[in-house]
Design an enzyme around this catalytic site. Structure first.
Site, short mmCIF file in Angstrom:
data_model
loop_
_atom_site.label_atom_id
_atom_site.label_comp_id
_atom_site.label_asym_id
_atom_site.label_seq_id
_atom_site.Cartn_x
_atom_site.Cartn_y
_atom_site.Cartn_z
N SER A 139 106.59 51.45 54.10
CA SER A 139 106.64 49.90 55.01
C SER A 139 104.72 50.59 53.79
CB SER A 139 105.53 49.80 56.00
OG SER A 139 104.60 48.93 56.10
N TYR A 152 103.77 52.61 64.79
CA TYR A 152 104.33 51.60 63.36
C TYR A 152 104.16 52.27 62.20
CZ TYR A 152 106.29 48.19 59.87
OH TYR A 152 106.64 47.23 59.38
#
Length: 254
Positions: A139, A152
């Site tokens: 990401s 995350y």
């Protein structure tokens, strides 16, 4: 990774980026197997997208991964691409352990242990193929943190370094490691993200990814233009400004 002629397993792809990518890769001339936990979603995908195969799998469960791997390889012995797509994202308040501990454990199990276990289940088979690829999914938040999603961010940073490391170990094999690095995309990863003006439209993201795969078959990282703001802040020397901008957009970073 070549854009066509592959047999591709994408666990965690019954919605969002995973499903959109599965559909596009199938249209490009690949055999695609979609994996997911819910049988009803898999049945609907098979009905709506003839030619896409489906396998039930829970990537948080080692037994389910092992069972699904056997099923996939029995039905598709020419499998040569694994895309470790499954992921979750939770908002956490690390000032209160009751807010973050269970969430953090869930995120790390899904986002880090899941891909590790999937790679373990398929890596020997992939090394037997003349040309194979493992696609990891990190990401933009692996490179610049969103304040409200610490676990995350950490899980995706770990995926980045895992990708870098196993690429070195597999360098003398037929297996390539390609890291897909999405920016914020309009999916249901967080509540409201599907309508976020900051997030990239899903169809635009997948279309750009397909172009990159077609034009850069030897790429180690797949980066749409939108993610480079986050990816290269430290290299450009404006990391602090990137982090400030990212976290000032709204309370969820969108």
């Amino acid at each position: 990774m070549q854009i066509s002629g592959n047999t591709i397993f994408i666990p965690g792809s019954t919605s969002g980026i995973g499903l959109a990518l599965a559909v596009e890769l199938h249209a490009e001339g690949n055999t695609v197997i979609v994996g997911g936990r819910r049988a009803d979603l898999l049945e609907r995908i098979a009905a709506e997208h003839p030619g896409i195969d489906t396998v039930q799998i829970d990537t948080t469960d080692p037994g389910s991964i092992a069972s699904a791997a056997k099923e996939v390889l029995a039905r598709h012995p020419d499998l040569n691409v694994l895309v470790t797509m499954a992921g979750v994202m939770h908002i956490e308040d690390w000032r209160r352990p009751e807010s973050f501990l269970a969430s953090a454990e869930s995120v790390i199990t899904t986002n880090l242990l899941g891909p590790i276990r999937l790679i373990a289940a398929f890596v020997e088979h992939l090394q037997e193929q003349p040309d194979a690829t493992i696609v990891t999914v990190s990401s933009g938040l692996a490179f610049a943190p969103l304040k409200v999603t610490p676990s995350y961010n950490a899980s995706k940073a770990a995926i980045h370094m895992l990708s870098e490391s196993i690429r070195l170990q597999l360098a003398e094999t037929t297996v390539k490691i390609v890291e897909l690095e999405p920016p914020s995309v309009r999916t249901s990863l967080l509540p409201g993200q599907e309508d976020s003006e900051f997030a990239m439209p899903l169809e635009d993201f997948v279309a750009e990814v397909v172009v990159l795969l077609r034009t850069q078959p030897d790429a180690k990282e797949i980066q749409v233009e939108r993610v480079k703001f986050l990816r290269y802040g430290e290299a450009r020397g404006d990391y602090d400004q990137v982090v400030e901008t990212l976290n000032a957009l709204d309370p969820h970073g969108r």
